[in-house]
Scaffold this motif. Sequence first.
Motif, PDB file in Angstrom:
ATOM      1  N   VAL A  19      40.987  35.412  35.711  1.00 53.66           N
ATOM      2  CA  VAL A  19      39.896  36.145  35.077  1.00 53.66           C
ATOM      3  C   VAL A  19      38.512  35.752  35.596  1.00 53.66           C
ATOM      4  CG1 VAL A  19      41.202  36.569  32.955  1.00 53.66           C
ATOM      5  CG2 VAL A  19      39.814  34.491  33.147  1.00 53.66           C
ATOM      6  N   ASN A  20      38.421  34.660  36.326  1.00 48.89           N
ATOM      7  CA  ASN A  20      37.122  34.211  36.844  1.00 48.89           C
ATOM      8  C   ASN A  20      36.835  34.922  38.164  1.00 48.89           C
ATOM      9  OD1 ASN A  20      35.003  32.818  38.138  1.00 48.89           O
ATOM     10  ND2 ASN A  20      35.540  30.884  37.143  1.00 48.89           N
ATOM     11  N   GLU A  22      34.660  34.535  40.335  1.00 48.05           N
ATOM     12  CA  GLU A  22      34.220  33.687  41.446  1.00 48.05           C
ATOM     13  C   GLU A  22      35.396  33.041  42.180  1.00 48.05           C
ATOM     14  OE1 GLU A  22      31.181  33.837  42.274  1.00 48.05           O
ATOM     15  OE2 GLU A  22      30.345  34.728  40.452  1.00 48.05           O
ATOM     16  N   THR A  23      36.510  32.872  41.488  1.00 49.75           N
ATOM     17  CA  THR A  23      37.642  32.149  42.089  1.00 49.75           C
ATOM     18  C   THR A  23      38.919  32.969  42.196  1.00 49.75           C
ATOM     19  OG1 THR A  23      38.233  31.263  39.914  1.00 49.75           O
ATOM     20  CG2 THR A  23      36.794  29.905  41.290  1.00 49.75           C
ATOM     21  N   ALA A  24      39.063  34.036  41.404  1.00 53.78           N
ATOM     22  CA  ALA A  24      40.299  34.820  41.402  1.00 53.78           C
ATOM     23  C   ALA A  24      40.467  35.577  42.716  1.00 53.78           C
ATOM     24  CB  ALA A  24      40.318  35.789  40.224  1.00 53.78           C
ATOM     25  N   TYR A 104      33.936  43.375  36.451  1.00 47.50           N
ATOM     26  CA  TYR A 104      35.036  42.477  36.828  1.00 47.50           C
ATOM     27  C   TYR A 104      35.565  42.848  38.213  1.00 47.50           C
ATOM     28  CZ  TYR A 104      39.541  40.216  37.116  1.00 47.50           C
ATOM     29  OH  TYR A 104      40.605  39.469  37.563  1.00 47.50           O
ATOM     30  N   LEU A 108      34.531  40.871  41.726  1.00 47.64           N
ATOM     31  CA  LEU A 108      35.629  40.151  42.361  1.00 47.64           C
ATOM     32  C   LEU A 108      35.852  40.659  43.786  1.00 47.64           C
ATOM     33  CD1 LEU A 108      38.870  39.160  40.484  1.00 47.64           C
ATOM     34  CD2 LEU A 108      38.899  39.653  42.922  1.00 47.64           C
ATOM     35  N   ARG A 111      33.202  39.173  46.009  1.00 45.72           N
ATOM     36  CA  ARG A 111      33.445  37.760  46.332  1.00 45.72           C
ATOM     37  C   ARG A 111      34.583  37.613  47.344  1.00 45.72           C
ATOM     38  NH1 ARG A 111      29.531  38.568  43.498  1.00 45.72           N
ATOM     39  NH2 ARG A 111      28.826  37.205  41.819  1.00 45.72           N
ATOM     40  N   THR A 222      25.907  35.337  28.062  1.00 40.01           N
ATOM     41  CA  THR A 222      26.756  36.292  28.769  1.00 40.01           C
ATOM     42  C   THR A 222      25.870  37.202  29.608  1.00 40.01           C
ATOM     43  OG1 THR A 222      28.529  37.914  28.530  1.00 40.01           O
ATOM     44  CG2 THR A 222      26.755  38.007  26.899  1.00 40.01           C
TER      45      THR A 222
END
Length: 229
Positions: A19-20, A22-24, A104, A108, A111, A222
Motif C-alpha cells: 500500500v505504500n 514509495e516502496t510498492a 495511489y 505508484l 515511482r 494526510t
Amino acid sequence: MSNPWFDTLGVFDLETTGVNVETARIVSAHVGILDTTGTVLEEWTWLADPGVEIPEEATAVHGISTVRARAEGRPAAEVVGEIVATLRGLFSRGLALTVYNAPYDLTLLNREAVRHGIAPLELSGPIIDPLVIDKAMDRYRKGKRTLAAASQVYGVTLSNAHDAGADAVAAGRIAQAIARQHADKLPTDVAELHRLQIGWCAESAASFQDYMRRTKDPTFTTSGAWPER
C-alpha cells in the motif's frame, strides 16, 4: 443524459506488492477503453515480475504469488515502460482516464518509472476519479467507499474484485453511472471536472485530517494532492 467525456473512456488499474506508493511494486496492470455503454472496446493487460517478494498479504488480495510472478511475469522495467506508453497513447487520442483512487495508482506508477529509469507519464489528459466524485456528490452517505461498495451503490457488477481488469472496467462503469445520476451537478466539460476534483480531494483530506486530529492523533497528517502525489 450522458456527459460527453465518457462516450469513449480510458480505464486503468494496478495490483501491487503493498500500500505504500514509495516502496510498492507493480504486479499486474490493466488499461482499457470503454464505450458509452461500458462495453470494452480495447484492452491491454500485464503481469510483471516485480523483482521482490510479493508479501502474503498482497497475494491474499490479488491472488498472484511470487512463484507465479517469477514464472509468468515479464521484467518489471519492460512492463512499466509499456504501461506508460499505453497511457500516453490514450491521452494523445484525447481520452479521459478513469482511475479509482487515482493518487495511489498514478503516484505508484510514477515511482516505478523513476525506479527503472523510464520517463514518467505526464498527466497531459484529464483524470476521472470515481472515489473523489462520489464523495463530493454523496458526501453524507454512510459506509465504506471502496470500489466494491461503490459498485453496489451504482449498480455495477464487480465479479472478480482485485483483478486489475475487473477493477479497471468497474471503475469506468461507476464513473459513467455517477455522471448519469448526477448529470445536473457535474460539468460536461472534462477539463472543468478535472479541476473540480483537485479541490474536492483537498477539501476531503482536510476534513479527514481535522477529524483524526480531534479524535485520535493530534499530529495526524494526510495529503490532499490529486491526481498524483
